[in-house]
Design a protein around this motif. Structure first.
Motif, PDB file in Angstrom:
ATOM      1  N   UNK A 286     -80.058-100.702  68.422  1.00 29.86           N
ATOM      2  CA  UNK A 286     -81.290-101.473  68.205  1.00 29.86           C
ATOM      3  C   UNK A 286     -82.143-100.953  67.060  1.00 29.86           C
ATOM      4  N   UNK A 287     -82.132 -99.659  66.823  1.00 33.75           N
ATOM      5  CA  UNK A 287     -82.993 -99.076  65.786  1.00 33.75           C
ATOM      6  C   UNK A 287     -82.164 -98.505  64.637  1.00 33.75           C
ATOM      7  N   UNK A 288     -80.882 -98.780  64.644  1.00 33.23           N
ATOM      8  CA  UNK A 288     -79.970 -98.174  63.678  1.00 33.23           C
ATOM      9  C   UNK A 288     -79.928 -98.967  62.371  1.00 33.23           C
ATOM     10  N   UNK A 289     -79.442 -98.303  61.323  1.00 31.98           N
ATOM     11  CA  UNK A 289     -79.227 -98.929  60.019  1.00 31.98           C
ATOM     12  C   UNK A 289     -77.756 -99.285  59.889  1.00 31.98           C
ATOM     13  N   UNK A 290     -77.452-100.572  59.769  1.00 32.78           N
ATOM     14  CA  UNK A 290     -76.079-100.999  59.552  1.00 32.78           C
ATOM     15  C   UNK A 290     -75.705-100.746  58.098  1.00 32.78           C
TER      16      UNK A 290
ATOM     17  N   UNK B 113     -86.074-104.557  71.202  1.00 32.24           N
ATOM     18  CA  UNK B 113     -86.718-103.328  70.766  1.00 32.24           C
ATOM     19  C   UNK B 113     -88.092-103.217  71.416  1.00 32.24           C
ATOM     20  N   UNK B 114     -88.596-102.002  71.498  1.00 31.06           N
ATOM     21  CA  UNK B 114     -89.918-101.779  72.065  1.00 31.06           C
ATOM     22  C   UNK B 114     -90.873-101.313  70.978  1.00 31.06           C
ATOM     23  N   UNK B 115     -92.128-101.762  71.029  1.00 28.10           N
ATOM     24  CA  UNK B 115     -93.113-101.247  70.072  1.00 28.10           C
ATOM     25  C   UNK B 115     -93.187 -99.730  70.166  1.00 28.10           C
ATOM     26  N   UNK B 116     -93.282 -99.092  69.029  1.00 25.31           N
ATOM     27  CA  UNK B 116     -93.359 -97.641  69.023  1.00 25.31           C
ATOM     28  C   UNK B 116     -92.031 -96.956  68.788  1.00 25.31           C
ATOM     29  N   UNK B 117     -90.964 -97.748  68.686  1.00 25.52           N
ATOM     30  CA  UNK B 117     -89.695 -97.134  68.342  1.00 25.52           C
ATOM     31  C   UNK B 117     -88.772 -96.934  69.508  1.00 25.52           C
TER      32      UNK B 117
ATOM     33  N   UNK C 119     -75.993 -91.861  71.249  1.00 20.98           N
ATOM     34  CA  UNK C 119     -76.339 -92.133  69.851  1.00 20.98           C
ATOM     35  C   UNK C 119     -77.476 -93.140  69.902  1.00 20.98           C
ATOM     36  N   UNK C 120     -78.694 -92.652  69.675  1.00 19.93           N
ATOM     37  CA  UNK C 120     -79.890 -93.473  69.791  1.00 19.93           C
ATOM     38  C   UNK C 120     -80.760 -93.294  68.560  1.00 19.93           C
ATOM     39  N   UNK C 121     -81.806 -94.099  68.496  1.00 21.01           N
ATOM     40  CA  UNK C 121     -82.774 -93.957  67.421  1.00 21.01           C
ATOM     41  C   UNK C 121     -82.245 -94.508  66.111  1.00 21.01           C
ATOM     42  N   UNK C 122     -82.700 -93.923  65.019  1.00 16.68           N
ATOM     43  CA  UNK C 122     -82.300 -94.398  63.700  1.00 16.68           C
ATOM     44  C   UNK C 122     -81.113 -93.580  63.215  1.00 16.68           C
ATOM     45  N   UNK C 123     -79.999 -94.258  63.005  1.00 14.36           N
ATOM     46  CA  UNK C 123     -78.787 -93.606  62.513  1.00 14.36           C
ATOM     47  C   UNK C 123     -77.975 -94.632  61.742  1.00 14.36           C
ATOM     48  N   UNK C 124     -77.073 -94.182  60.897  1.00 11.70           N
ATOM     49  CA  UNK C 124     -76.269 -95.071  60.061  1.00 11.70           C
ATOM     50  C   UNK C 124     -75.023 -95.521  60.821  1.00 11.70           C
ATOM     51  N   UNK C 125     -74.916 -96.827  61.021  1.00 17.04           N
ATOM     52  CA  UNK C 125     -73.783 -97.393  61.759  1.00 17.04           C
ATOM     53  C   UNK C 125     -72.624 -97.612  60.789  1.00 17.04           C
ATOM     54  N   UNK C 126     -71.480 -96.988  61.030  1.00 18.20           N
ATOM     55  CA  UNK C 126     -70.324 -97.191  60.145  1.00 18.20           C
ATOM     56  C   UNK C 126     -69.591 -98.477  60.463  1.00 18.20           C
ATOM     57  N   UNK C 127     -68.582 -98.767  59.680  1.00 18.07           N
ATOM     58  CA  UNK C 127     -67.773 -99.960  59.925  1.00 18.07           C
ATOM     59  C   UNK C 127     -66.850 -99.804  61.115  1.00 18.07           C
ATOM     60  N   UNK C 128     -66.592 -98.552  61.532  1.00 15.73           N
ATOM     61  CA  UNK C 128     -65.712 -98.340  62.685  1.00 15.73           C
ATOM     62  C   UNK C 128     -66.220 -97.181  63.525  1.00 15.73           C
ATOM     63  N   UNK C 129     -66.327 -97.438  64.829  1.00 11.61           N
ATOM     64  CA  UNK C 129     -66.743 -96.430  65.797  1.00 11.61           C
ATOM     65  C   UNK C 129     -65.715 -96.420  66.928  1.00 11.61           C
TER      66      UNK C 129
END
Length: 200
Positions: free
Chosen positions: A116-120, A190-194, A92-102
């Protein structure tokens, strides 16, 4: 420019307001409007913000602020997530929605959870990580607060993680165990460029 009245401007912001502004900053960065360094500076300020006025200052020069209603709305957490690797792997990498429980589980397999690139979508995230004769790695950005409660039985469960996080930023609590396996927990810039490309 903010449309807040003086009374609105001094109203105290909630965790959901800070999370929504963090998502807006991530969106602006993904579109190339913010450089990585400025994004991370604004992100730290967003998590530390106490009022709507402080949050507005961080987004007033971004078109995304006009396109999104990012304050006073109840933020809907992402649904619980289950990641399994049984004789296989998960990423699970990149931009994704982080839930309250995984919940993560590896059995003769491996996995990566990159935050690192996820949306909490929640101020508190519980990760239940289990590895049996397998391994997994959880990567966190520098500003996230962390508590690790997992144990290793003839295996490893990493507790010594550098950094302390930022006051007001989401808190990730990692629980679980490893048996003849490992759960690695690391802070990574995080690294520049995503995000880094996924490994097949």
């Amino acid at each position: 420019m903010s449309n807040l009245t003086p009374r609105d401007a001094t109203t105290r912001a909630a965790d959901t307001d800070r999370i929504q502004v963090a998502q807006l900053l991530t969106e602006a960065t993904a579109k190339g409007r913010l450089e990585l360094g400025e994004y991370e500076q604004r992100l730290v300020k967003a998590y530390a913000a106490q009022t709507y006025e402080q949050l507005d200052r961080l987004t007033e020069d971004l078109p995304e602020a006009a396109e999104a209603s990012h304050r006073r709305g109840a933020s809907k957490p992402a649904p619980k997530t289950l990641l399994l690797a049984i004789l296989s792997g998960f990423e699970r990498r990149g931009r994704w929605n982080v839930p309250g429980q995984i919940t993560t589980f590896t059995l003769f397999g491996g996995g990566v959870v990159d935050l690192r690139y996820a949306d909490f979508t929640s101020a508190n995230v519980d990760i239940h990580a289990y590895s049996i004769m397998g391994g997994q790695t959880i990567l966190l950005p520098p500003e996230i607060n962390l508590e690790v409660r997992g144990i290793g039985v003839m295996g490893g469960f990493e507790h010594n993680v550098d950094g302390t996080g930022t006051p007001g930023a989401p808190k990730v609590t990692i629980r679980g165990f490893s048996l003849w396996g490992g759960v690695g927990v690391k802070r990574k810039n995080r690294k520049p460029g995503g995000p880094e490309p996924s490994v097949p």
